[in-house]
Enzyme design. Structure first.
Site, PDB file in Angstrom:
ATOM      1  N   HIS A  67     -43.113  25.813  -8.331  1.00 15.28           N
ATOM      2  CA  HIS A  67     -43.678  24.460  -8.426  1.00 15.28           C
ATOM      3  C   HIS A  67     -44.994  24.424  -9.185  1.00 15.28           C
ATOM      4  O   HIS A  67     -46.045  24.622  -8.584  1.00 15.28           O
ATOM      5  CB  HIS A  67     -43.898  23.900  -7.016  1.00 15.28           C
ATOM      6  CG  HIS A  67     -42.636  23.585  -6.310  1.00 15.28           C
ATOM      7  ND1 HIS A  67     -42.070  22.336  -6.319  1.00 15.28           N
ATOM      8  CD2 HIS A  67     -41.810  24.366  -5.590  1.00 15.28           C
ATOM      9  CE1 HIS A  67     -40.938  22.349  -5.617  1.00 15.28           C
ATOM     10  NE2 HIS A  67     -40.762  23.572  -5.169  1.00 15.28           N
ATOM     11  N   CYS A 102     -37.393  22.867  -9.089  1.00 15.60           N
ATOM     12  CA  CYS A 102     -36.750  23.096  -7.794  1.00 15.60           C
ATOM     13  C   CYS A 102     -35.482  22.245  -7.660  1.00 15.60           C
ATOM     14  O   CYS A 102     -34.514  22.487  -8.350  1.00 15.60           O
ATOM     15  CB  CYS A 102     -37.760  22.836  -6.681  1.00 15.60           C
ATOM     16  SG  CYS A 102     -37.265  23.520  -5.089  1.00 15.60           S
ATOM     17  N   GLU A 141     -46.528  21.835 -10.159  1.00 14.92           N
ATOM     18  CA  GLU A 141     -47.335  20.690  -9.708  1.00 14.92           C
ATOM     19  C   GLU A 141     -48.155  21.012  -8.461  1.00 14.92           C
ATOM     20  O   GLU A 141     -49.075  20.279  -8.124  1.00 14.92           O
ATOM     21  CB  GLU A 141     -46.440  19.465  -9.473  1.00 14.92           C
ATOM     22  CG  GLU A 141     -45.636  19.446  -8.173  1.00 14.92           C
ATOM     23  CD  GLU A 141     -44.377  20.310  -8.212  1.00 14.92           C
ATOM     24  OE1 GLU A 141     -44.264  21.152  -9.135  1.00 14.92           O
ATOM     25  OE2 GLU A 141     -43.529  20.166  -7.312  1.00 14.92           O
TER      26      GLU A 141
END
Lengths: 228, 81
Positions: A203, A86, A205
């Site tokens: 994302h 990002c 994560e």
């Protein structure tokens, strides 16, 4: 392998990346401050999401001149792995470590949703646990994720297989509707020419435990691990 | 020396803000509006012995930081030129 996760002023997802690496994957991960000049032995550096330096001027434009970025660029030049997620992707584009740029979403709105992505190249260090054409689901949350590259450059990165993930619909098809931010060629993730620097808007994560809605992010982090 | 920097999206680069504004102008009845682009205006002072030197410095600033030349063009106006 030791991981490093950079925190710029305004980074948001640095702790989530550290959590995914340390708690979920049991990895050795060190937190790096933007003013650090060394990587403290990190062989794989993650630039996380957020709004580094308030996104002033352009997203990532100021972060790329942070002291830590000299070491990150050196690591990349030496073949070490650098992953930008990002805002981290925006920083790497601004630093010219990745081709192209990220600009305002076509809708002009901030988007926060789960998207379907199609694996375009599964023979890279970031995608080797996936198969070509495989569909994965990851969250996105950004206001400036529209991937742009000059026409010639776009053609080159397509030909060299530097496009790793594309936004698609649930069946894996391309459509304007399935392209949340209007990215050229629906590009969600790219690599540099030597396939050791990677950037993606989704994302991983935030998708490392079933209770968070999915674990496909582990396949990306896991891929990097397997090559180490 | 006073320097004005105008940064605009390159032709061919999608400018969703410009497009939205153009549509709004048209819906207000300004049908003459064409090619609306939204950019940035940066005003700064540069210590320099001459306008030419100030321009060179400003150019270097644009190439390194003020504009992303992958997607943006810039134009300068230098005091005294």
């Amino acid at each position: 392998m030791r991981w490093g996760v950079v925190t710029f002023p305004g980074s948001l997802d640095d702790r989530d990346v550290l959590y995914a690496l340390r708690e979920v994957m049991g990895q050795d991960a060190v937190s790096l401050w933007h003013k650090d000049e060394r990587l403290y032995g990190a062989e794989c550096v993650v630039l996380p999401g957020g709004f580094s330096y308030g996104d002033y001027l352009r997203c990532g434009a100021l972060a790329r001149f942070a002291p830590i970025m000299n070491s990150v660029a050196r690591l990349a030049a030496e073949g070490g792995v650098v992953l930008g997620i990002c805002n981290g992707f925006q920083v790497l584009c601004e630093a010219r470590l990745l081709p192209g740029a990220l600009t305002r979403n076509r809708s002009l709105s901030f988007i926060c949703e789960r998207v379907t992505l199609r694996v375009e190249n599964a023979s890279t260090p970031l995608t080797r646990l996936l198969s070509p054409g495989e569909l994965i689901r990851l969250p996105i949350k950004h206001g400036e994720g529209l991937y742009v590259a000059p026409e010639q450059e776009l053609r080159r990165i397509e030909e060299r297989g530097q496009v790793l993930l594309r936004y698609v619909d649930a069946d894996g098809g391309l459509s304007a509707q399935a392209n949340p931010n209007g990215s050229m060629n629906a590009i969600a993730a790219v690599a540099n020419e030597s396939f050791n620097v990677f950037g993606l808007m989704p994302h991983p994560e935030h998708a490392v435990e079933a209770c968070l809605g999915g674990t496909h992010g582990l396949k990306l982090f896991g891929s990097l691990l397997q090559g180490a | 020396m006073l320097v004005e920097v105008f940064v605009t999206p390159k032709r061919g680069v999608l400018d969703p803000q410009g497009r939205a504004i153009e549509q709004s102008l048209k819906s207000l009845g300004f049908r003459q509006a064409r090619g609306v682009r939204v950019g940035k205006y940066i005003l700064l002072e540069i210590e320099a012995g001459s306008a030419a030197e100030a321009r060179r410095t400003a150019q270097a600033m644009c190439e390194r930081l003020l504009a992303n030349t992958v997607i943006e063009d810039y134009r300068l106006r230098v005091e005294g030129e």
